[in-house]
Write a protein that holds these residues in place. Structure first.
Motif, PDB file in Angstrom:
ATOM      1  N   ILE A  89      30.195  13.022   8.894  1.00 23.03           N
ATOM      2  CA  ILE A  89      30.485  12.073   9.959  1.00 23.03           C
ATOM      3  C   ILE A  89      30.808  12.855  11.223  1.00 23.03           C
ATOM      4  CG2 ILE A  89      31.290  10.250   8.402  1.00 23.03           C
ATOM      5  CD1 ILE A  89      34.163  11.068   9.079  1.00 23.03           C
ATOM      6  N   THR A  90      30.733  12.173  12.362  1.00 19.89           N
ATOM      7  CA  THR A  90      31.046  12.832  13.622  1.00 19.89           C
ATOM      8  C   THR A  90      32.560  12.939  13.783  1.00 19.89           C
ATOM      9  OG1 THR A  90      31.069  10.762  14.852  1.00 19.89           O
ATOM     10  CG2 THR A  90      28.952  11.945  14.726  1.00 19.89           C
ATOM     11  N   VAL A  91      32.976  13.790  14.690  1.00 20.96           N
ATOM     12  CA  VAL A  91      34.402  13.955  14.978  1.00 20.96           C
ATOM     13  C   VAL A  91      34.974  12.624  15.454  1.00 20.96           C
ATOM     14  CG1 VAL A  91      36.061  15.113  16.481  1.00 20.96           C
ATOM     15  CG2 VAL A  91      34.200  16.408  15.458  1.00 20.96           C
ATOM     16  N   ARG A  92      34.221  11.905  16.281  1.00 23.47           N
ATOM     17  CA  ARG A  92      34.661  10.602  16.799  1.00 23.47           C
ATOM     18  C   ARG A  92      34.938   9.632  15.645  1.00 23.47           C
ATOM     19  NH1 ARG A  92      30.497   8.880  20.565  1.00 23.47           N
ATOM     20  NH2 ARG A  92      31.648  10.198  21.987  1.00 23.47           N
ATOM     21  N   GLU A  93      34.012   9.552  14.681  1.00 23.26           N
ATOM     22  CA  GLU A  93      34.202   8.668  13.528  1.00 23.26           C
ATOM     23  C   GLU A  93      35.395   9.102  12.696  1.00 23.26           C
ATOM     24  OE1 GLU A  93      30.468   8.962  11.565  1.00 23.26           O
ATOM     25  OE2 GLU A  93      29.443   7.680  12.999  1.00 23.26           O
ATOM     26  N   TYR A  94      35.572  10.401  12.522  1.00 26.19           N
ATOM     27  CA  TYR A  94      36.702  10.925  11.745  1.00 26.19           C
ATOM     28  C   TYR A  94      38.026  10.538  12.399  1.00 26.19           C
ATOM     29  CZ  TYR A  94      39.917  14.228   9.596  1.00 26.19           C
ATOM     30  OH  TYR A  94      40.980  14.791   8.958  1.00 26.19           O
ATOM     31  N   LYS A  95      38.098  10.666  13.719  1.00 23.62           N
ATOM     32  CA  LYS A  95      39.332  10.310  14.435  1.00 23.62           C
ATOM     33  C   LYS A  95      39.629   8.818  14.297  1.00 23.62           C
ATOM     34  CE  LYS A  95      39.343  14.036  17.802  1.00 23.62           C
ATOM     35  NZ  LYS A  95      39.216  14.396  19.220  1.00 23.62           N
ATOM     36  N   VAL A 142      36.220  15.807   3.742  1.00 21.39           N
ATOM     37  CA  VAL A 142      35.365  15.028   4.595  1.00 21.39           C
ATOM     38  C   VAL A 142      34.578  16.002   5.452  1.00 21.39           C
ATOM     39  CG1 VAL A 142      35.294  13.340   6.458  1.00 21.39           C
ATOM     40  CG2 VAL A 142      37.037  13.150   4.699  1.00 21.39           C
ATOM     41  N   SER A 143      33.287  15.864   5.491  1.00 26.15           N
ATOM     42  CA  SER A 143      32.479  16.704   6.352  1.00 26.15           C
ATOM     43  C   SER A 143      32.363  16.011   7.698  1.00 26.15           C
ATOM     44  CB  SER A 143      31.091  16.899   5.759  1.00 26.15           C
ATOM     45  OG  SER A 143      31.196  17.607   4.552  1.00 26.15           O
ATOM     46  N   VAL A 144      32.564  16.752   8.769  1.00 21.48           N
ATOM     47  CA  VAL A 144      32.575  16.168  10.104  1.00 21.48           C
ATOM     48  C   VAL A 144      31.580  16.888  10.969  1.00 21.48           C
ATOM     49  CG1 VAL A 144      34.012  15.626  12.097  1.00 21.48           C
ATOM     50  CG2 VAL A 144      35.038  15.669   9.830  1.00 21.48           C
ATOM     51  N   LEU A 145      30.732  16.111  11.671  1.00 23.89           N
ATOM     52  CA  LEU A 145      29.775  16.666  12.621  1.00 23.89           C
ATOM     53  C   LEU A 145      30.335  16.521  14.018  1.00 23.89           C
ATOM     54  CD1 LEU A 145      26.410  15.166  11.396  1.00 23.89           C
ATOM     55  CD2 LEU A 145      27.087  17.541  11.289  1.00 23.89           C
TER      56      LEU A 145
END
Length: 147
Positions: A89-95, A142-145
């Motif tokens: 997931i993107t950093v934005r989604e993770y946040k 969690v993998s973060v893009l």
């Protein structure tokens, strides 16, 4: 008739099979059988991932981690692999996820524009796609893009 030649290292499979506390000796035939079963499983997983890739983008020619993770997350037959192949997931989604989890509905938008420091991405084990792995408070990976 199928070949008994294995593409996987027989010695390593033998070691893995013997690593069980219930097993003392392993017959050569059973090692070959397990090797062949593992090869067929890997082939099926790759074919399913390839089909997923072609459904998303018929012109694509490269199988990526995202295709594999999508198949694992969506298919019940790969349920046992879900913890080992998380969706990126993107950093934005993770946040956003972490803000909801912590009960904070505050302005995550302001934080989205900030970039992660170099130290954080290198400590987290970034790869060439700009993704990072991070542990949530539950201990799951969690993998973060990055965006």
């Amino acid at each position: 008739m199928t070949s008994t030649k294995s593409h996987l290292p027989i010695g390593r499979i033998n070691t893995i099979m013997k690593s069980s506390s219930d097993v003392e000796n392993v017959g050569k035939d059973s090692v070959i059988l397990m090797s062949k079963a593992a090869e067929l499983f890997i082939r099926k997983l790759v074919v399913d991932s390839f089909n997923c890739m072609k459904q998303k983008d018929p012109s694509s020619r490269t199988l990526k981690y995202q295709n594999l993770a999508t198949v694992v997350q969506r298919s019940n037959k790969y349920h046992f692999l879900k913890d080992m192949t998380p969706m990126k997931i993107t950093v934005r989604e993770y946040k956003r996820i972490m803000a909801r989890k912590n009960g904070k509905e505050a302005d995550v938008e302001e934080e989205e524009d900030e970039e992660m420091p170099e130290e954080a991405s290198s400590e987290s084990g970034s790869d060439d796609e700009g993704s990072i792995s991070s542990s949530g408070s539950s201990g799951s990976v969690v993998s973060v893009l990055s965006d």
